[in-house]
Design an enzyme around this catalytic site. Structure first.
Site, PDB file in Angstrom:
ATOM      1  N   GLU A   1       0.809  -1.226   0.000  1.00 38.27           N
ATOM      2  CA  GLU A   1       0.000   0.000   0.000  1.00 38.27           C
ATOM      3  C   GLU A   1       0.840   1.274   0.000  1.00 38.27           C
ATOM      4  O   GLU A   1       0.561   2.218  -0.739  1.00 38.27           O
ATOM      5  CB  GLU A   1      -0.978   0.024   1.186  1.00 38.27           C
ATOM      6  CG  GLU A   1      -2.169  -0.910   1.018  1.00 38.27           C
ATOM      7  CD  GLU A   1      -1.893  -2.344   1.454  1.00 38.27           C
ATOM      8  OE1 GLU A   1      -0.773  -2.613   1.944  1.00 38.27           O
ATOM      9  OE2 GLU A   1      -2.787  -3.195   1.314  1.00 38.27           O
TER      10      GLU A   1
ATOM     11  N   HIS B   1     -10.772  -4.533  10.152  1.00 37.21           N
ATOM     12  CA  HIS B   1     -11.449  -4.212   8.887  1.00 37.21           C
ATOM     13  C   HIS B   1     -12.609  -3.245   9.104  1.00 37.21           C
ATOM     14  O   HIS B   1     -13.497  -3.169   8.272  1.00 37.21           O
ATOM     15  CB  HIS B   1     -11.992  -5.476   8.217  1.00 37.21           C
ATOM     16  CG  HIS B   1     -11.038  -6.119   7.262  1.00 37.21           C
ATOM     17  ND1 HIS B   1     -10.041  -6.952   7.667  1.00 37.21           N
ATOM     18  CD2 HIS B   1     -10.930  -6.049   5.925  1.00 37.21           C
ATOM     19  CE1 HIS B   1      -9.361  -7.388   6.620  1.00 37.21           C
ATOM     20  NE2 HIS B   1      -9.875  -6.839   5.549  1.00 37.21           N
TER      21      HIS B   1
END
Lengths: 326, 334
Positions: A60, A129
């Site tokens: 990322e 998450h």
């Protein structure tokens, strides 16, 4: 008008902007061949090819940095990060590079990227998450942060974000990808700045953004049954914030509630209430109320998750408190 | 290489050394603030590599020890000094300082304080070059310490996977601030670390500018011809501390410093050119005087006499100062 799901609206914005400007590319994990975890780029790899729709490794920070570097040389990358939790890995390139390059180059270099990512809780995705994190970005000078509340806003704001010369953090929501709405079939844009009074009212101002805006609208319906007229503001842009619209509404209703899905501490609600205190303290007839998540990592068990995250009933009860009804 | 070019390169390196030492003096006089990282001792690397690129076309990016890279890439030395002085005429209009020199007209895309951050930015610049179909390349200068960041591995993987036209120049000066390379890094030969990514690489002496130029030319040709990235390592040594507060005594010996001083890149090149009768000792002395005069009477003078930024401009350059209302709005409520 055509009814589109939120994910379809995002996809359409990609498609139109890719067609409009050859310098637009999209990059992210599984966005190409697979078409995106939430289908937001489905079919685009086939249509525009792998040169423009780039499947990245799971890196990322660095693939975001690649997008930022490309933007410094004239490209306009739309960078998808699959979950805002993973965006924490890219904070170095987003906050230390993209947000600061224009300033520390004296305005000579810009980074016109869009970083799209879903934030928020969905259904039992557990602590890693379910982050919301808008506050991390809205506290950073040099970024724009927008939170489209539905398909129309998602499509129009993403197109604006691609054309804007600043780095834009574009926060979507996992619960909202299948939300449907009529969207004009002809090309349209929605501006990146400005809060919007979506429902007019006279007794209390409810303020939210993306999912918490949805909760405010549901709560406003419930309040209407009690004879309470709620005005609902969608913040739309968390950076910059539209102080003027907040002030004008609170000066009219004299009561305010801010809803956020995040934990309260150092959050959006704290900022909005500070603005209210600074800009229209003497217009208030009651203490403001914040509706927010419990100060815990988001639990897995469904009952605990439900208890940790605010819903429309929490917003409704909070509004009754502001109104002095409970 | 022509004698005139050899002379010019020697003069450039003398200029860079004097520029950096003059920065040291200005820092001691409190005319330069913040952190200051000087390049003295490593001049042959930036001078030699950037001599071989297409200056103004190829993109260059580096870390915080960036003055010399910026100037050799094409940033006016006056503007670099004015930036260090925090002046409106500086490369970044006084907003960046020593660690953040930018000159996009020279395609010098900045100095960065975050160790290893330029790796992906360089790959992105290279991606843009390739995407646009030009044969421009990106050149990323970083130290050995940067290779222990995640961005090193992540970027090497993508650069190789996507055959990006990027040259990674590793200036191995043996120390990550004050930690010697063998105390921080399992594999001390840095060029070996990219083989896991299938990137061509090599290691060279970074003190001899002719060696640097020969090696750089081959590496640049590799990258420009579409063979993908190249990682080139130069062994070099910074003569001063990491930054101004670092006196080096805690972590390296006087003997080691003296040994590397004997391989000072400017002395090596001067001796070579004197021996080849390209220059005389008197020429070099004259060069040194000219360079000192230029730095004092033109560059420093410009920095000293330039205005500071206006406080009322504090909020400029945060976002686009002339945004298009079609995209930005703001949205009007009825």
């Amino acid at each position: 008008m055509a009814e589109l799901a939120y994910w379809e609206a995002i996809r359409r914005a990609h498609d139109e902007e890719l067609a409009n400007d050859p310098m637009v590319i999209a990059m992210g994990e599984d966005i190409g061949v697979v078409g995106g975890t939430y289908k937001a780029t489905s079919g685009l790899h086939q249509k525009y090819g792998e040169k423009r729709i780039i499947d990245t490794p799971i890196s990322e920070n660095s693939y975001t940095g690649v997008g930022i570097g490309a933007s410094m040389a004239g490209m306009r990358p739309i960078i998808e990060i699959m979950s805002i939790n993973f965006a924490l890995l890219a904070l170095d390139t987003l906050i230390n590079a993209a947000a600061k390059i224009r300033y520390m180059s004296g305005g000579r270099v810009s980074c016109p990227i869009v970083m799209r990512t879903p934030g928020g809780t969905a259904h039992q995705l557990a602590a890693q998450h379910s982050a919301r994190l808008a506050r991390v970005f809205m506290s950073t000078s040099g970024l724009r942060v927008v939170t489209p509340r539905g398909p129309m806003e998602a499509c129009g704001m993403l197109k604006s974000a691609v054309r804007c010369n600043d780095p834009v953090i574009f926060i979507e929501h996992e619960r909202m990808y299948n939300m449907r709405e009529d969207v004009p079939e002809t090309e349209f844009f929605r501006p990146l700045e400005g809060a919007e009074i979506v429902r007019k009212g006279t007794d209390i101002t409810l303020i939210g953004y993306n999912w918490s805006f949805v909760l405010c609208m549901k709560a406003a319906d419930m309040l209407a049954k009690d004879g309470i007229s709620a005005e609902v503001i969608d913040l739309r842009s968390l950076k910059p914030l539209d102080r003027e619209t907040i002030r004008r509404s609170v000066e009219k209703t004299h009561r305010v509630l801010v809803a956020e899905e995040d934990e309260a501490a150092v959050g959006t609600g704290a900022e909005i209430i500070s603005i209210v205190i600074e800009d229209c303290f003497f217009a208030l007839d009651a203490q403001p109320v914040r509706i927010h998540a419990a100060d815990v990592p988001v639990p897995y068990a469904a009952n605990l998750e439900h208890a940790a995250i605010p819903d429309e009933h929490d917003v409704y009860k909070g509004a009754l408190k502001v109104m002095g009804r409970i | 290489m022509k004698a005139a070019d050899q002379k010019r390169l020697l003069r450039e390196m003398i200029f860079f050394r004097r520029f950096e030492e003059r920065c040291f003096e200005a820092y001691m006089e409190h005319k330069i603030g913040g952190f200051l990282h000087l390049y003295s001792g490593q001049e042959a690397v930036a001078t030699g590599v950037l001599e071989m690129i297409r200056r103004g076309k190829d993109y260059v990016i580096t870390g915080y020890r960036d003055h010399v890279h910026a100037i050799k890439a094409g940033a006016p030395a006056r503007e670099v000094m004015a930036e260090l002085y925090g002046k409106e005429t500086g490369s970044s209009r006084g907003r960046g300082g020593s660690m953040h020199i930018f000159d996009p007209t020279a395609h010098f895309m900045g100095g960065y304080a975050l160790v290893g951050q330029p790796f992906p930015l360089a790959a992105g610049l290279a991606l843009a070059c390739k995407y646009k179909g030009t044969d421009e390349i990106a050149v990323c200068f970083l130290g050995d310490g940067a290779n222990n960041q995640g961005t090193f591995h992540e970027t090497m993987n993508m650069a190789s996977l996507w055959h990006l036209p990027v040259l990674f120049v590793c200036e191995n000066n043996q120390y990550a601030i004050g930690t010697r390379i063998d105390r921080s890094t399992a594999v001390t030969d840095q060029y070996k670390r990219v083989c896991g990514y299938n990137i061509s690489s090599s290691q060279h002496d970074g003190q001899d500018i002719d060696t640097v130029m020969d090696a750089a030319a081959k590496a640049i040709e590799h990258v420009r011809s579409g063979k993908g990235p190249y990682f080139i390592e130069f062994l070099t040594y910074r003569q001063r501390g990491h930054s101004m507060s670092d006196k080096t005594a805690a972590y390296r010996s006087k003997e080691e410093e003296a040994e590397w001083a004997r391989r000072d890149p400017i002395t090596l090149y001067r001796d070579k050119l004197v021996k080849a009768k390209v220059v005389t000792d008197a020429d070099v002395k004259a060069m040194e005087r000219e360079v000192s005069n230029e730095i004092e009477n033109d560059i420093v003078k410009f920095a000293e006499e330039s205005p500071v930024p206006k406080v009322e401009d504090l909020n400029k350059y945060v976002l686009d100062d002339n945004p298009d209302p079609r995209w930005i709005g703001p949205l009007q409520n009825p």
